[in-house]
Structures are given as structure tokens and as C-alpha cells.
Motif scaffolding. Structure first.
Motif, PDB file in Angstrom:
ATOM      1  N   VAL A   1      39.610  36.717  46.967  1.00 56.82           N
ATOM      2  CA  VAL A   1      38.403  35.885  47.037  1.00 56.82           C
ATOM      3  C   VAL A   1      38.033  35.598  48.492  1.00 56.82           C
ATOM      4  CG1 VAL A   1      37.500  33.573  46.563  1.00 56.82           C
ATOM      5  CG2 VAL A   1      38.700  34.841  44.766  1.00 56.82           C
ATOM      6  N   SER A   2      39.028  35.286  49.324  1.00 61.23           N
ATOM      7  CA  SER A   2      38.770  35.014  50.737  1.00 61.23           C
ATOM      8  C   SER A   2      38.155  36.241  51.415  1.00 61.23           C
ATOM      9  CB  SER A   2      40.073  34.621  51.432  1.00 61.23           C
ATOM     10  OG  SER A   2      39.866  34.446  52.822  1.00 61.23           O
ATOM     11  N   HIS A   3      38.692  37.398  51.109  1.00 54.09           N
ATOM     12  CA  HIS A   3      38.176  38.642  51.700  1.00 54.09           C
ATOM     13  C   HIS A   3      36.748  38.916  51.212  1.00 54.09           C
ATOM     14  CE1 HIS A   3      38.329  42.737  53.299  1.00 54.09           C
ATOM     15  NE2 HIS A   3      37.802  43.129  52.160  1.00 54.09           N
ATOM     16  N   ILE A   4      36.511  38.723  49.913  1.00 55.97           N
ATOM     17  CA  ILE A   4      35.178  38.976  49.350  1.00 55.97           C
ATOM     18  C   ILE A   4      34.149  38.035  49.959  1.00 55.97           C
ATOM     19  CG2 ILE A   4      33.822  38.854  47.221  1.00 55.97           C
ATOM     20  CD1 ILE A   4      36.388  39.747  45.725  1.00 55.97           C
ATOM     21  N   ILE A   5      34.519  36.767  50.140  1.00 60.52           N
ATOM     22  CA  ILE A   5      33.588  35.800  50.734  1.00 60.52           C
ATOM     23  C   ILE A   5      33.196  36.202  52.152  1.00 60.52           C
ATOM     24  CG2 ILE A   5      33.473  33.434  51.641  1.00 60.52           C
ATOM     25  CD1 ILE A   5      34.910  32.498  49.123  1.00 60.52           C
TER      26      ILE A   5
ATOM     27  N   ARG B   1      40.100  28.442  37.526  1.00 57.94           N
ATOM     28  CA  ARG B   1      39.387  29.196  36.477  1.00 57.94           C
ATOM     29  C   ARG B   1      39.462  30.695  36.721  1.00 57.94           C
ATOM     30  NH1 ARG B   1      33.484  27.097  36.055  1.00 57.94           N
ATOM     31  NH2 ARG B   1      33.461  28.694  34.411  1.00 57.94           N
ATOM     32  N   LEU B   2      39.343  31.095  37.976  1.00 62.20           N
ATOM     33  CA  LEU B   2      39.462  32.522  38.299  1.00 62.20           C
ATOM     34  C   LEU B   2      40.855  33.040  37.969  1.00 62.20           C
ATOM     35  CD1 LEU B   2      37.599  32.702  41.759  1.00 62.20           C
ATOM     36  CD2 LEU B   2      36.706  33.363  39.523  1.00 62.20           C
TER      37      LEU B   2
ATOM     38  N   TRP C   1      40.097  39.353  33.628  1.00 60.23           N
ATOM     39  CA  TRP C   1      39.384  40.365  34.408  1.00 60.23           C
ATOM     40  C   TRP C   1      39.423  41.779  33.818  1.00 60.23           C
ATOM     41  CZ3 TRP C   1      36.324  37.863  37.387  1.00 60.23           C
ATOM     42  CH2 TRP C   1      36.720  36.617  37.889  1.00 60.23           C
ATOM     43  N   PRO C   2      38.752  41.968  32.686  1.00 58.45           N
ATOM     44  CA  PRO C   2      38.666  43.333  32.133  1.00 58.45           C
ATOM     45  C   PRO C   2      37.924  44.296  33.060  1.00 58.45           C
ATOM     46  CG  PRO C   2      37.204  41.831  30.948  1.00 58.45           C
ATOM     47  CD  PRO C   2      38.082  40.984  31.824  1.00 58.45           C
TER      48      PRO C   2
ATOM     49  N   LEU D   1      31.674  27.607  41.118  1.00 54.61           N
ATOM     50  CA  LEU D   1      31.696  28.432  39.905  1.00 54.61           C
ATOM     51  C   LEU D   1      30.933  27.761  38.775  1.00 54.61           C
ATOM     52  CD1 LEU D   1      33.741  30.301  41.316  1.00 54.61           C
ATOM     53  CD2 LEU D   1      34.916  30.480  39.127  1.00 54.61           C
ATOM     54  N   SER D   2      29.628  27.596  38.993  1.00 59.65           N
ATOM     55  CA  SER D   2      28.779  26.954  37.996  1.00 59.65           C
ATOM     56  C   SER D   2      28.588  27.834  36.769  1.00 59.65           C
ATOM     57  CB  SER D   2      27.411  26.637  38.611  1.00 59.65           C
ATOM     58  OG  SER D   2      26.810  27.822  39.103  1.00 59.65           O
TER      59      SER D   2
END
Length: 486
Positions: free
Chosen positions: A359-363, A384-385, A390-391, A415-416
Motif C-alpha cells: 500500500v505504501s509503495h502504491i500510494i 479492512r484491507l 483479494w481474488p 476506504l469509504s
């Protein structure tokens, strides 16, 4: 009528003695012929160029001396000679595509004209003026060769530029592999072991796990890193177009082939070729691929010329290739050629501990892409993640974070959006193990299509949510027999 008129007494059957000094001084060769076609005048320039002395030619048929055959040695009948035809019809002619033969048996290209000579409106002979155009022909040949080289280089640069533009448009981030889980450490260790060899690598794993990232790392760490990495998604092309895409085609090879085009094998010469979804190749294409691997050579579509290449091959698939061999869908000999060094990319559900780093890398990547200043995901959102299975793997995670980044006005993602309802990870893994990979894929794609109201293209379409090109999604729907309910 076009020709030379003589209005005074003449010598040598029509050639004026007072003009002979001028004719002898010119650099072009000059012959004079009487109505019988025999030589009545030969100037010094003609002697120098042909090696025949005037005393040897005067009163003789010059055609038999040095115009008797074509350059290829085939007979040149006197009746077809433009000079002697001028004697018949009085029409001037100019020729640039023939040769004269020297006394020593050699030849040289000539440009010559044959002009009728009239006296008192009566045809009395012909003057032939010629010059050696060897240097001109050599220059023309050199220019043609240079033009061919420039054209070949232009085609090469055009093909490479076209491919690089496609690559830049398709590549959204670097080739880093994020994570510290045991599975990822093992994966990175395998990459480092095989990267700097010439061995063929077969990368397997579910859709969205990052097989192309593995391929890019293999290339980046190899001794071919400064050469091109050319990627082909075999599922993105029809069977008819795939062969042309891989091997290139000649102009006119098929309807729509308006120009010659180099294939991906040529573009990857001295570099690395990555064939993604290699299981989608037809049996015919598999045979041709096997030959390229064995012989390192191929022919363009519509050509019989063999092209040699030096490539390092990396392939990937989400299918079980060995099972496809058993089903008769994949050649066994090709399977063993590709499966020299197998690498398995684990699904995200098997390495949930890597999600915070991912997630840090993606952000970071999305901040550059979207111009945002997001710092992190909230603790609740991160939990939640971590609870999702994660299919769609890392690709699905990227899509979720990107959607949240677009919607968010804060530096912290909350994460709305509601993630798809999931059972516990253990239950999901168990249920997945009871199904085939194709069934799981079909189920997931169908679910995304339903959520998108069966819209495929566009920013809110299913293809974007799945991280796939629209053409690839349609191909997968056709292959998995997914149709919209009536």
C-alpha cells in the motif's frame, strides 16, 4: 525533320573536312555511318574509349565490333540497334541503358544518341555521339545502396519508436517488488539466481500477481539490461494477427499489410522477449515458437528470407501448462523448452503481511500519477484491507487504492468504498482449492461485470476495475464463455 543538314561539298560521304578539327577535339566519342551502316568517321575520343583504332573500323560494321551483345552476353541483333534503325527511318534516338564492348573484351555503360544526317533533304548517314557513364552508374548504385540503408534504418527506428511508445503508455510504475514475507523473499532469491543466465524462465501465477514485474526484474538484473525488453500479451491478439505481431510481415502479405513491419522477435534482438499468457498461443504458433527457440531464426509473414536473432526468452501464464499438455492444447516439447527454470508468483491472499508495504509503495506511485499528497491509509482501512482475500491479487489492491485516492480530499485514505463481502481467508482458500483456476477466474470476472452493469470500457468499466485492456477482457470473456444474461 530532326537531323544535320549539309549544304556544301563534303568529304567522307557527307562529313565536312573543315569540321573535322572540331569533331576530333570533343571529349565524346563520335562515329559517322554511311547508308550501308559502315563507319566513315571515328574521332580520337572514340578510339580512347573503345580501344579500336579508326583504321580498324573505317569501312566496317561497328555494331559487330562493340555493340553485338547485351551486358549479360545475350545476342544483340543489328536489326534492333537504334543507330541502324535511324538509318532506316531518319528518326533521332537517345539511349542510356546499353553497353559498348572494348577491343579487349571488356564493356562500359554508355549514353549515346543517333542523329540522321541530311544533304539536300536526302538522308546520307548517321552520326552517333557517345560517352562513358561508368562513374555516373557507380554513383547511382552507391546512392541506391545508401538509400536502402537509410530506409532500413528508418524502418528500424520507426518500429522501435512505435514499440517504445506503446511500452511507455502501458507502464505505470517501476519494477520494484514490495514485501518482506517468506514467499516474496523466496521469489526474489529465485530471480537473483537465474537473472544473469541465458536460461529460459517460465513464470506462473494467478492474474494480477505481478508476473510482468518479475519479468522486468529478470531483465533488469541480466547482462542484457542495456538492450530492449520487448513484451507481448499473447491473449491480446487474434490467432491471425499474433503471428504477424511476433514475426513481422512484408508489404502485401495479407489484406491491410500496407507496409513492411518488423515483429517483436526482431525488436528484441540481443535483448529479452517476454511472452505473457503464452498458453494462449495456437498450436501452429507454438510450432513456430519452438523453431525460433531451437534455431534462433524465423521468417516474416509473406517472406522466405531467414532472419537470425539472439534473444533471451521469458514466458508467463496463469494456466497449468502441464494440464494443457495433457489436454492436447499445448505442445509437450515446447513445454519442456519453456520450463527450464520455473518461478511461481504467490497470490496476495498467501502473503497478507505484505499489504502495508504494498500500500505504501502504491500510494507513492499514485501521488506522482494523480498529483496527490496522500500519506497513508487509516488504521481501520488497513485492517479492512488485511481481512480481504483479494481474488484479483495486487492488481485489485492497486485499483482499490487508486479509486480511493481519486475520491479522497484528505491526506489519509479512509476506504469509504465497501469492499466486496468476503468469507474468512481460510474458508476462501478452501473453497478455491475445490475449483479449477478457470472457474475461479470466471466467477470473479462475472462478479465485476455485474457490479459494473456489464460495462466493459471506460474509466468505470469492468476492464479498468480488473486492470486489463478492454480487448483482453473481451478475449477472456469469450474464452471462459461469459455472456450477459438476457
Amino acid at each position: 525533320m530532326t537531323g544535320i543538314n549539309l549544304n556544301a561539298s563534303s568529304d567522307h560521304d557527307g562529313f565536312l573536312p573543315e569540321n573535322q578539327l572540331i569533331l576530333n577535339a570533343v571529349s565524346e566519342g563520335i562515329y559517322g555511318f554511311n547508308l550501308e551502316g559502315n563507319a566513315v568517321f571515328v574521332n580520337p575520343a572514340a578510339e580512347r574509349m573503345t580501344g579500336w583504332k579508326s583504321a580498324e573500323l573505317l569501312g566496317k560494321n561497328i555494331h559487330d565490333c562493340h555493340h553485338h551483345s547485351h551486358l549479360d552476353g545475350s545476342h544483340y541483333p543489328k536489326e534492333e540497334c537504334p543507330i541502324y534503325n535511324t538509318l532506316k527511318d531518319g528518326i533521332a534516338r537517345e539511349i542510356s541503358h546499353e553497353v559498348f564492348w572494348r577491343k579487349d573484351g571488356s564493356s562500359f555503360p554508355v549514353h549515346y544518341s543517333s542523329t540522321p544526317v541530311y544533304k539536300d533533304d536526302s538522308l546520307v548517314g548517321v552520326v552517333a555521339i557517345f560517352r562513358d557513364i561508368s562513374i555516373q552508374k557507380q554513383t547511382e548504385q552507391s546512392l541506391r545502396q545508401a538509400l536502402q540503408q537509410v530506409q532500413a534504418l528508418s524502418e528500424k527506428l520507426s518500429s522501435e519508436n512505435q514499440y517504445l511508445q506503446l511500452e511507455l503508455a502501458d507502464k505505470t510504475g517501476d519494477v520494484g517488488i514490495s514485501g518482506t514475507s517468506v514467499q516474496i523473499k523466496q521469489l526474489i532469491g529465485q530471480i537473483k539466481l537465474v537473472a544473469n543466465t541465458e536460461s529460459t524462465v517460465l513464470i506462473s501465477g494467478e492474474n494480477g500477481t505481478g508476473k510482468e514485474l518479475v519479468a522486468r526484474n529478470l531483465h533488469k538484473l541480466s547482462n542484457r539490461a542495456d538492450k530492449p525488453l520487448v513484451c507481448v500479451n499473447c491473449a491480446a491478439f487474434s490467432s491471425n494477427l499474433l503471428e504477424s505481431e511476433l514475426f513481422g510481415h512484408e508489404k502485401g502479405a495479407y489484406t491491410g499489410a500496407t507496409s513492411r513491419r518488423k515483429g517483436r522477435f526482431e525488436l528484441a534482438n540481443n535483448g529479452t522477449l517476454f511472452l505473457d499468457e503464452v498458453a494462449e498461443l495456437t498450436l501452429e504458433a507454438q510450432s513456430k515458437l519452438l523453431r525460433v527457440i531451437q534455431e534462433q531464426e524465423f521468417e516474416r509473414v509473406g517472406s522466405s528470407d531467414t532472419i537470425k536473432v539472439d534473444i533471451r526468452l521469458i514466458t508467463a501464464t496463469h494456466h497449468n501448462l502441464l494440464k494443457r499438455v495433457e489436454q492436447g492444447l499445448f505442445r509437450m516439447d515446447l513445454y519442456y523448452r519453456l520450463n527450464v527454470f520455473p518461478i511461481f508468483v504467490p497470490p496476495l491472499r498467501d502473503r497478507l503481511s505484505d499489504i502495508p508495504e504494498l500500500v505504501s509503495h502504491i500510494i507513492q506511485e499514485l501521488n506522482r500519477k494523480l498529483g496527490k499528497k496522500i500519506t497513508r491509509v487509516s488504521h481501520k482501512g488497513l485492517r479492512r484491507l488485511m481481512q480481504h482475500t483479494w481474488p484479483g491479487n495486487v492488481r485489485e489492491l492497486q485499483n482499490v487504492i487508486e479509486r480511493e485516492s481519486i475520491l479522497s480530499q484528505s491526506q489519509v485514505l479512509q476506504l469509504s468504498q465497501q469492499l466486496a463481502p468476503e468469507s474468512s481467508p481460510n474458508e476462501t482458500v478452501k473453497s478455491s482449492s475445490d475449483q479449477s483456476l478457470a472457474a475461479i477466474e470466471k466467477q470473479h470476472i462475472t462478479k465485476v461485470l455485474q457490479e459494473s452493469h456489464w460495462r466493459i470500457s471506460g474509466p468505470t468499466g469492468s476492464a479498468a476495475k480488473l486492470g486489463l485492456p478492454s480487448s483482453t477482457l473481451r478475449s477472456r470473456m469469450k474464452k471462459l464463455n461469459i455472456t450477459r444474461p438476457v
